[in-house]
Scaffold this motif. Structure first.
Motif, short mmCIF file in Angstrom:
data_model
loop_
_atom_site.label_atom_id
_atom_site.label_comp_id
_atom_site.label_asym_id
_atom_site.label_seq_id
_atom_site.Cartn_x
_atom_site.Cartn_y
_atom_site.Cartn_z
N LYS A 191 56.88 37.03 29.94
CA LYS A 191 57.44 36.46 31.16
C LYS A 191 57.44 37.48 32.30
CE LYS A 191 60.33 32.89 29.06
NZ LYS A 191 61.71 32.37 28.86
N GLN A 192 57.68 38.74 31.97
CA GLN A 192 57.66 39.76 33.01
C GLN A 192 56.25 39.98 33.55
OE1 GLN A 192 60.14 43.26 32.87
NE2 GLN A 192 61.05 42.61 30.94
N VAL A 193 55.27 39.97 32.67
CA VAL A 193 53.88 40.12 33.12
C VAL A 193 53.49 38.97 34.04
CG1 VAL A 193 51.46 40.12 32.37
CG2 VAL A 193 53.17 41.46 31.11
N ALA A 194 53.78 37.74 33.60
CA ALA A 194 53.42 36.56 34.39
C ALA A 194 54.12 36.54 35.74
CB ALA A 194 53.76 35.29 33.60
N ALA A 195 55.41 36.90 35.75
CA ALA A 195 56.18 36.89 37.00
C ALA A 195 55.66 37.95 37.96
CB ALA A 195 57.65 37.12 36.70
N THR A 196 55.34 39.13 37.46
CA THR A 196 54.83 40.21 38.31
C THR A 196 53.49 39.84 38.91
OG1 THR A 196 55.98 41.85 36.96
CG2 THR A 196 54.22 42.64 38.39
N ALA A 197 52.59 39.33 38.09
CA ALA A 197 51.26 38.95 38.58
C ALA A 197 51.35 37.85 39.63
CB ALA A 197 50.38 38.50 37.41
N ALA A 198 52.20 36.85 39.40
CA ALA A 198 52.35 35.75 40.35
C ALA A 198 52.89 36.25 41.68
CB ALA A 198 53.28 34.69 39.78
N GLN A 199 53.83 37.17 41.63
CA GLN A 199 54.40 37.69 42.88
C GLN A 199 53.38 38.53 43.65
OE1 GLN A 199 57.66 40.56 42.73
NE2 GLN A 199 58.67 39.48 44.40
N ILE A 200 52.62 39.36 42.95
CA ILE A 200 51.62 40.18 43.64
C ILE A 200 50.59 39.30 44.32
CG2 ILE A 200 49.73 41.82 43.30
CD1 ILE A 200 51.39 43.05 41.01
N VAL A 201 50.08 38.30 43.61
CA VAL A 201 49.07 37.40 44.18
C VAL A 201 49.62 36.66 45.38
CG1 VAL A 201 47.71 35.31 43.74
CG2 VAL A 201 47.77 37.14 42.03
N SER A 202 50.85 36.16 45.27
CA SER A 202 51.45 35.40 46.36
C SER A 202 51.71 36.27 47.58
CB SER A 202 52.75 34.76 45.88
OG SER A 202 52.52 33.84 44.83
N LEU A 203 52.27 37.45 47.37
CA LEU A 203 52.53 38.35 48.50
C LEU A 203 51.24 38.81 49.16
CD1 LEU A 203 55.47 40.55 47.10
CD2 LEU A 203 55.57 38.94 49.02
N TYR A 204 50.25 39.14 48.36
CA TYR A 204 48.96 39.59 48.88
C TYR A 204 48.36 38.53 49.80
CZ TYR A 204 44.23 41.64 48.82
OH TYR A 204 43.02 42.20 49.16
N ASN A 205 48.33 37.31 49.32
CA ASN A 205 47.71 36.25 50.11
C ASN A 205 48.56 35.82 51.31
OD1 ASN A 205 45.03 35.26 48.82
ND2 ASN A 205 46.39 35.59 47.07
N SER A 206 49.86 36.08 51.24
CA SER A 206 50.71 35.75 52.39
C SER A 206 50.38 36.62 53.60
CB SER A 206 52.18 35.92 52.02
OG SER A 206 52.55 37.30 51.98
N GLN A 207 49.85 37.82 53.36
CA GLN A 207 49.61 38.74 54.46
C GLN A 207 48.13 38.96 54.76
OE1 GLN A 207 52.47 40.07 56.15
NE2 GLN A 207 53.26 38.44 54.82
N PHE A 208 47.28 38.82 53.76
CA PHE A 208 45.90 39.26 53.93
C PHE A 208 44.84 38.17 53.77
CE2 PHE A 208 48.29 42.79 51.78
CZ PHE A 208 48.54 43.52 52.95
N SER A 209 45.26 36.94 53.54
CA SER A 209 44.26 35.88 53.29
C SER A 209 43.35 35.66 54.50
CB SER A 209 44.96 34.57 52.91
OG SER A 209 45.83 34.15 53.96
N ALA A 210 43.85 35.91 55.72
CA ALA A 210 43.04 35.68 56.92
C ALA A 210 42.20 36.89 57.30
CB ALA A 210 43.95 35.29 58.09
N TRP A 211 42.36 38.00 56.63
CA TRP A 211 41.57 39.20 56.96
C TRP A 211 40.12 39.00 56.50
CZ3 TRP A 211 44.36 44.54 56.21
CH2 TRP A 211 45.56 44.53 56.91
N PRO A 212 39.17 39.62 57.18
CA PRO A 212 37.77 39.56 56.72
C PRO A 212 37.66 40.13 55.31
CG PRO A 212 37.91 40.48 58.93
CD PRO A 212 39.32 40.39 58.42
N GLU A 213 36.71 39.64 54.56
CA GLU A 213 36.57 40.04 53.16
C GLU A 213 36.43 41.55 53.01
OE1 GLU A 213 36.93 38.42 50.26
OE2 GLU A 213 37.62 36.74 51.50
#
Length: 600
Positions: A191-213
């Motif tokens: 559960k800790q692994v899944a929760a950490t991965a989900a948070q990293i992916v969500s936070l990353y895309n909240s800030q950087f999804s619009a940046w050029p690849e």
């Protein structure tokens, strides 16, 4: 001869029994405090409510189908924006500490000095992405746990000493920043692994999804304690968490959870772990011993259980045992599995502390810190509210508490497994032992290293010194005749026991064998043909800026933060932006096979 042997055995049994009764009598002094404030039986109703309250639906970002079906490894570059992700270790229960699973809790976990020195910018205070103004948004030691801690605002989770793109004209992308993650660190491993991965992916895309690849940030995973095991698991992308323990069930990852792990590992430049129990910790077995002892009626207390076997979510303590970690190092966490989609290995830098008392205490037998009498003297007897109100005493609290843990380890283990519960120094690796332990007789003031841990002294508060150099005149058998002045002497500081930080022995922090019989297994300086790799991916720092720290101070010390910046992350974050960084690590075609860092 047989009669003599019988007498010897009888004398030994009597001595051991007397010692144990004496030890229990002394430990009884602190037992009521210990039982009353840390190891009480869990109120499962309150715990369920607390866990429900900290669950956050915003960490459920769904990756685009294309990223799931055709994952690709990022093109790493020294001038590419970089985000260092902070991943903490095991926590208490959210029902007993309302900071667990919150941004405030993450700020408390990672000290301001540690974070500030990671940036190395002496001219500016760090700010969040929410308010990069050096006037209104500056984070300082005085407001570190107070300002911008609303966890519903994703930009609060990012810290930098640079402005964010909205404050600049033209194509500007923040070159270096930190992402703070958090979770309920008392639930199961999976559960800790899944929760950490989900948070990293969500936070990353909240800030950087619009940046050029080509500008989307690469990641560095910087982890403390069990957080390092979580990072290794994410970057190994297993199907499940196996178990060799009948009390712990196998837990499977969903396809969505594995997709999150794939996303992260393909962007991970390297992992750095601080005091991570890569090979487990013997303290988990001692927790079971303590649990058993607390049930004995000598204490006049009701039995308790630090590991609640009726609640699968608290199995995490059993999942850092030496046997459990050995099993996963031989299966899902084989070092060659920590790799990206293109097969390149992800470097792992491992370091840890060696002194339970930390960097500032118990290193000089001629000094007695009078203020120690004001420091909480037992394990878990500090009130959380007091700690929240006055962080200035945190250093002494952490150091003294971990010293007590080390002391109890030795007292409770005798004579079950001998007098070296952290492990005897192996003959082929004396680098694991650079600290000598000596006890002070509480009555006479004599240092006596023939008795490493004195049961009488425990009841009077431990007087253990962790010596980093030899001291002469430390063996005197004449009571009341000892001088308080001892002189430094040259020579070895070994005491025959593997050094530890109060929670993890240094061999485990370095991951010396990783479930094998080979010293420095999968080291980056060697090839490993048995697993078809031209070079390993582990970087073990036997000596580092963390040497004289313990399991607590290592994560909030400016000294450690600065050392990491100068030796692993890079000379300065500015170098990332201007493309002048000459130290970094990326396994695969860019890896060097000598030294402690890879050269681009």
């Amino acid at each position: 001869m047989i009669t003599t042997l019988k007498k010897t055995i009888a004398l030994t049994v009597i001595t051991v029994f007397t010692f144990n009764l004496h030890t229990i009598a002394q430990i009884k002094i602190d037992a009521p405090k210990i039982a009353a404030t840390k190891f009480n039986v869990i109120d499962k109703s309150k715990l369920a409510q607390a866990r429900a309250a900290i669950s956050n639906p915003q960490w459920q970002y769904t990756l685009p189908v294309a990223l799931i079906t055709t994952p690709t490894t990022m093109a790493f570059a020294k001038n590419r924006p970089t985000v260092t992700v902070l991943i903490h270790g095991v926590t208490g229960f959210p029902s007993t500490d309302d900071r667990v699973g919150t941004l405030e809790g993450a700020r408390n976990y990672w000290g301001f000095d540690f974070v500030d020195k990671l940036f190395g910018n002496e001219d500016a205070f760090p700010t969040t992405f929410t308010d990069p103004s050096p006037v209104t948004g500056a984070l300082k030691k005085t407001n570190w746990e107070k300002n911008f801690i609303n966890k519903s605002v994703p930009s609060n989770h990012f810290i930098t000493t640079y402005v964010k793109p909205a404050q600049m004209s033209g194509a500007y992308y923040t070159p270096f920043s930190l992402m703070m993650t958090y979770r309920d660190g008392s639930v199961s491993f999976k559960k800790q692994v899944a929760a950490t991965a989900a948070q990293i992916v969500s936070l990353y895309n909240s800030q950087f999804s619009a940046w050029p690849e080509d500008k989307k940030p690469q990641l560095i995973l910087l982890c403390h304690s069990f957080g390092g095991v979580i990072a290794r698991t994410i970057c190994s992308k297993p199907n499940n968490i196996p178990s060799n323990n009948s009390k712990v069930a196998v837990e499977n990852f969903s396809d969505a959870e594995k997709a999150n792990m794939e996303f992260i590992r393909n962007k991970t430049l390297h992992i750095t772990t601080l005091s991570t129990p890569h090979e487990g910790s013997p303290i988990t077995k001692n927790a079971e011993v303590g649990s058993f002892l607390q049930g004995i009626k000598f204490f006049g207390l009701a039995p308790f259980d630090q590991i609640d076997k009726s609640d699968p979510d608290t199995y995490v303590l059993q999942q850092v045992s030496t046997s459990f970690m050995e099993n996963i190092n031989e299966t899902i966490l084989k070092p060659e599995l920590c790799k990206r989609t293109d097969g390149t290995l992800i470097p792992i830098h491992a370091l840890g502390g060696r002194v339970p008392s930390g960097p500032n205490y118990f290193d000089n037998p001629n000094e007695n810190d009078a203020n120690l009498t004001t420091v909480d003297g037992g394990i878990g007897t500090a009130k959380i509210d007091e700690m929240k109100a006055d962080e200035s005493n945190r250093d002494k609290f952490e150091c003294y508490s971990l010293l007590k843990v080390d002391y109890v380890m030795h007292l409770m283990e005798l004579p079950i497994i001998g007098d070296k519960p952290w492990g005897a120094t192996p003959s082929d690796n004396n680098s694991l032992d650079i600290i000598q332990t000596a006890d002070v007789d509480a009555i006479s003031g004599c240092l006596n290293n023939s008795v490493g841990y004195n049961a009488v002294n425990f009841g009077l508060n431990p007087r253990v010194y962790y010596l980093r150099t030899n001291w002469n005149n430390i063996n005197s058998n004449i009571p009341f005749r000892c001088t308080y002045k001892f002189n430094k002497a040259s020579g070895s500081v070994s005491d025959g026991e593997i050094d530890n930080d109060g929670f993890v022995p240094i061999n485990s922090s370095l991951g010396v064998k990783l479930g094998t019989s080979t010293k420095n297994y999968f080291e980056h300086t060697k090839s490993w043909p048995a697993v078809n790799t031209a070079v390993g991916s582990w970087y073990r720092f036997y000596r580092s800026g963390a040497d004289f720290h313990n399991h607590g101070t290592i994560k909030f010390s400016g000294e450690v933060g600065q050392w990491l910046r100068e030796n692993i992350i890079g000379n300065t974050p500015t170098a990332l932006y201007f493309g002048t960084l000459n130290r970094n690590t990326a396994a695969g075609p860019k890896v060097a096979t000598t030294g402690t860092v890879s050269i681009w």
